[in-house]
Each structure stands twice: as structure tokens, then as C-alpha cells.
Design an enzyme around this catalytic site. Structure first.
Site, short mmCIF file in Angstrom:
data_model
loop_
_atom_site.label_atom_id
_atom_site.label_comp_id
_atom_site.label_asym_id
_atom_site.label_seq_id
_atom_site.Cartn_x
_atom_site.Cartn_y
_atom_site.Cartn_z
N GLY A 44 0.80 -1.11 -0.05
CA GLY A 44 0.00 0.06 0.07
C GLY A 44 0.66 1.09 0.00
O GLY A 44 1.21 1.73 -1.08
N CYS A 69 -7.53 23.77 16.69
CA CYS A 69 -7.29 24.23 18.16
C CYS A 69 -6.87 23.11 18.94
O CYS A 69 -7.38 22.74 20.07
CB CYS A 69 -8.72 24.76 18.67
SG CYS A 69 -9.11 25.95 17.79
N TYR A 81 -1.96 7.04 3.43
CA TYR A 81 -2.38 7.23 4.85
C TYR A 81 -2.54 8.83 4.96
O TYR A 81 -2.31 9.32 6.05
CB TYR A 81 -1.66 6.68 5.81
CG TYR A 81 -1.48 5.20 5.59
CD1 TYR A 81 -2.56 4.31 5.88
CD2 TYR A 81 -0.30 4.38 4.83
CE1 TYR A 81 -2.55 2.81 5.50
CE2 TYR A 81 -0.25 3.21 4.89
CZ TYR A 81 -1.31 2.35 4.94
OH TYR A 81 -1.36 1.06 4.70
C1 LIG Z 1 -2.55 -2.12 5.99
C2 LIG Z 1 -2.39 -3.30 5.27
C3 LIG Z 1 -1.44 -3.74 4.14
C4 LIG Z 1 -0.66 -2.60 3.55
O1 LIG Z 1 0.17 -2.09 4.48
P1 LIG Z 1 1.49 -1.09 3.71
O2 LIG Z 1 2.28 -0.81 4.92
O3 LIG Z 1 0.71 0.26 3.48
O4 LIG Z 1 2.17 -1.66 2.59
C5 LIG Z 1 -1.42 -4.80 3.46
N1 LIG Z 1 -2.11 -5.89 3.99
C6 LIG Z 1 -2.92 -5.71 5.22
C7 LIG Z 1 -3.78 -6.87 5.68
C8 LIG Z 1 -3.14 -4.48 5.85
O5 LIG Z 1 -4.06 -4.37 6.88
#
Ligand SMILES: *Cc1c(COP(=O)(O)O)cnc(C)c1O
Length: 421
Positions: free
Chosen positions: A275, A342, A371
Site C-alpha cells: 500500500g 485548536c 495514509y
Molecule cells: C495495511 C495493510 C497492508 C498494507 O500495508 P502497507 O504498509 O501500506 O504496505 C497490507 N495488508 C494488510 C492486511 C493491511 O492491513
């Protein structure tokens, strides 16, 4: 992706100041080339292995970005019915969608069965039993992998570590054989493999090596127990270089080589769920300086982005580089860069040296593609920042700025409120 041409900061071939003047601030700005390059790195690194690259939507789930990745061939890792709907709407092939998360509800399980997703990554025995009941009741078979908690320390921020025995995720690797034995007795369940995900922003291969070793042993044990294990889902988590002062993250190539070495002999299909490493560095949050305020101890650069737009600095104490949209050759000034919300926690950087800034100048908070927008809130009744995708010398708004009336109209005064939600 993002770089200076002369003294002006550019997103690909678009001057960021021009975007800011056309669209108003704050806004997220993404580089299509940046996303594509990061995706291709995984594709190239895993060449020769049977791998599905299932982009973890929770890092950035704008439809344009999911759609771009789907066009490149990516699948999706989703953690809610909402994300599943987003993936389907963006035309991600259902057979490339994996569904993770500790609390899948009955409607979410039904939606996933309707769509014909590739696999449920199951996080507990009660969840497995719910999936079995629902699938069997519909005369269907749900394809499942247990998410194994390998009990390794990913050495990352405590809020994003997920693979230690005290974390809420997955089933303990020591109980895995019993869980699979139980799964094999349940109707409506087809066991396909094992899954893991040990955390995010991981900057060393060591925790992966440890976890993959445990997974390899487990696959051998499960096969000996008679289960047909043909898929290993390795999760995501590879970190990015937010700052020059942190260890540099392993490359996709090094990561893929480790997979070959530790798991290659098992003759499995792989799923990976990156991700952050796909989108983080392909996005910036652009903001305007509202005031420069002389405090008694510090100079404050007060900008129009806030913690509700981008939570990582206040939530994780995260470092993000801040780039002025226009450089000037001056000696620089140390600022505390803060937003309008605030809360003292609404601080993007302390004691950060930047070229001298004035009201009306623009800055870009870098590394904001993952994120960022997805964690935005409406705190202080601030409108969520819109999103812009740049491609070469062109750009499009991929999420509009909401308007105040539609936001406020979600509320009802007592006399107008109904009894259902
Ligand atoms: C958040 C998540 C990812 C992605 O993680 P990254 O650090 O953004 O690559 C992959 N698999 C699961 C199950 C997650 O919860």
C-alpha cells in the site's frame, strides 16, 4: 515526480503554484508516473514468480488511483465492505481481490461472496465459522486463508505493528495447525493457503526473513496434515524513505529475492499487498501560508492545512519533508509549521529550517500520498482537502472539495430527526 525546475516546485511538468492558484488550498496532489513507477518495481522484482499484486486500498482509496492501478493489472486488498465496493467500482477483477480485517460482518461476507472474490484472509475461528455458515447457507464455497500472526517484531511504530503476539491480528502461529484442522471439517469452506501481514513502514528485511521462515515451516506442517496449501499471501508493509535520517527501506528487488530464497521452493502462488510503498512518495499536500507569527520562543508558520487533513505527524510523530513552492536563495529561518486546528498536536514540524516564508506563499508536505487523504476527518468543521492527479503536463481534479451546506445538512435539529439512521 516532485522536483524543482529553477526555483519552482513541480509535480511532473505542472508548476505546483499554478495548481494552487487554480484550485485553492489545501489539496492533495499525486503524480501518476510516481504511482506507476512504484507499481512496476514490484512487477519487475517478482518476475518469474506467480504473484498477484493486490494494492492495499486503505493507503489511498481514491477511485482514480484504484482505477489506474487496476489498469496496470493490480488486484486489491480490502479491509471493509466500503473498500470492496470501491475496488469493484474501479473495475478491479474480483478474482484479484483479497479481503482482510479482524471484524468482517455478515453483510460484508455476503457482499464478498456475491462478488466472487479471490480469498478471505480469516483472522479468527469465530470469523471462520461465520463465513462457513453464510457460504454453506447459500450453497457456496468461500476460499480462505488464515492470517497467521508469526510473533515477530517488525521494529516499526507501535500503532502500526501487527505481527506480534500481543497485537489483535491473525491467529497465533502455534495454534495454526489446530485452526486448519477445524476449518477442514466446516462446510462452505475451501482452504487455499496462509496469509500474514506484520506491520507497516518496515525498514529492514530481518522481520520478514523471520516471519517467512515460520510460514515456510507452517506450510510444510499443514501439507503434512493433508491440507492443500497453494497460496501464500505475504501482506504489505515495505517502508518508504520519508527522511534522510532514517534507515533506507529495502528495495522491491531485495524483498522479492528474500521471497525466492525462503519460500520459492514451496511451489506456491503468492499474493503481496503493498500500500504505502506504491503511493506514499507519489503524493504531496499543498498548503498556503496564512500567517507568520512571532512567538516568544519560536517563529510559527501557520498554514491552511491541518491535522484533520493529514494526521501522520500528530498521530505517529511522523517526519515529513516540507518543500516551499518557490525557493529563494536566502539563509533560511527555523519555523514550527502548524495548522489552524485548536490542538497543540496540530503541528507538522518543529524547528524546521525553510527559506523565509510570507503570508500567501505555498508549501508542499511531501510523502503524503499514503495514509493521508484516507485518514482525513471533519474536525473543526473543516472541509476535506480535494485531490488532484497530475500526468505529464496535464492534471485532473479526482476529488472535489465538499461544500459547507451539504456537510451541515447531514445534521438534523431535534424536531426534524427521524428514528432510523
Ligand atoms: C495495511 C495493510 C497492508 C498494507 O500495508 P502497507 O504498509 O501500506 O504496505 C497490507 N495488508 C494488510 C492486511 C493491511 O492491513
Amino acid at each position: 515526480m516532485f522536483a524543482y525546475r529553477g526555483d519552482d516546485y513541480f509535480a511532473e511538468s505542472v508548476r505546483v503554484r499554478d495548481l494552487a492558484e487554480a484550485c485553492g488550498t489545501p489539496f492533495y496532489c499525486y503524480s501518476r508516473a510516481g504511482i506507476e513507477t512504484a507499481y512496476r518495481r514490484y512487477e519487475t522484482a517478482f518476475r518469474g514468480l506467480d504473484v498477484a499484486i493486490c494494492y492495499a486500498l486503505k493507503a489511498n482509496s481514491n477511485q482514480a488511483i484504484i482505477g489506474l492501478l487496476a489498469e496496470l493489472g493490480a488486484g486489491a486488498d480490502v479491509v471493509s465492505g466500503g473498500e470492496l465496493r470501491r475496488a469493484l467500482r474501479a473495475r478491479v477483477a474480483p478474482e484479484k481481490i483479497v479481503f482482510a480485517g479482524v471484524a468482517k460482518t455478515a453483510p460484508e461476507i455476503e457482499l464478498a461472496l456475491d462478488a466472487g472474490i479471490r480469498q478471505f484472509n480469516v483472522e479468527s475461528v469465530p470469523e471462520l465459522e461465520a463465513i462457513s455458515r453464510i457460504a454453506a447457507g447459500r450453497g457456496q464455497e468461500a476460499v480462505v486463508a488464515f492470517r497467521i500472526n508469526p510473533d515477530v517484531d517488525a521494529h516499526t511504530h507501535e500503532k502500526i505493528s501487527t505481527g506480534k503476539s500481543e497485537d489483535k491480528f491473525g491467529i497465533p502461529w502455534r495454534s495454526a495447525r489446530a485452526a486448519y484442522r477445524h476449518a477442514a471439517t466446516l462446510p462452505g469452506i475451501r482452504i487455499a493457503g496462509v496469509a500474514m501481514h506484520i506491520g507497516s513502514q518496515i525498514l529492514s528485511l530481518d522481520p520478514y526473513a523471520q516471519a517467512f521462515g515460520r510460514i515456510a515451516d507452517l506450510v510444510a506442517d499443514l501439507r503434512a496434515d493433508g491440507h492443500a496449501i497453494d497460496t501464500i499471501d505475504l501482506g504489505g508493509g515495505l517502508g518508504v524513505a520519508y527522511s534522510n535520517d532514517q534507515p533506507s527501506p529495502p528495495s522491491a528487488n531485495e524483498y522479492a529475492d528474500l521471497v525466492r530464497q525462503t519460500l520459492g521452493h514451496l511451489d506456491c502462488r503468492f499474493v503481496i499487498e503493498p500500500g504505502r510503498s506504491i503511493v506514499a512518495m507519489a503524493g504531496v499536500l499543498v498548503s498556503r501560508v496564512i500567517y507568520v507569527k512571532e512567538g516568544s520562543a519560536r517563529q510559527f508558520l501557520i498554514i491552511d492545512a491541518a491535522m484533520n487533513d493529514f494526521l501522520r505527524p500528530s498521530m505517529y510523530g511522523a517526519y515529513h519533508h516540507i518543500a516551499p513552492a518557490k525557493r529563494n536563495g536566502g539563509p533560511g529561518v527555523a519555523y514550527d509549521v502548524v495548522g489552524p486546528v485548536c490542538e497543540t498536536g496540530d503541528t507538522f514540524a518543529r524547528n524546521r529550517t525553510l527559506p523565509e516564508q510570507a503570508a500567501g506563499d505555498f508549501v508542499a508536505i511531501e510523502g503524503a500520498g499514503a495514509y493521508g487523504s484516507v485518514m482525513a476527518s471533519g474536525y473543526n468543521t473543516r472541509l476535506n482537502a480535494p485531490e488532484i492527479l497530475v500526468a505529464g503536463d496535464d492534471y485532473r481534479v479526482i476529488r472535489k472539495r465538499p461544500d459547507y451546506d451539504s456537510l451541515i445538512d447531514l445534521d438534523f435539529v431535534w424536531g426534524d430527526g427521524e428514528k432510523t439512521c
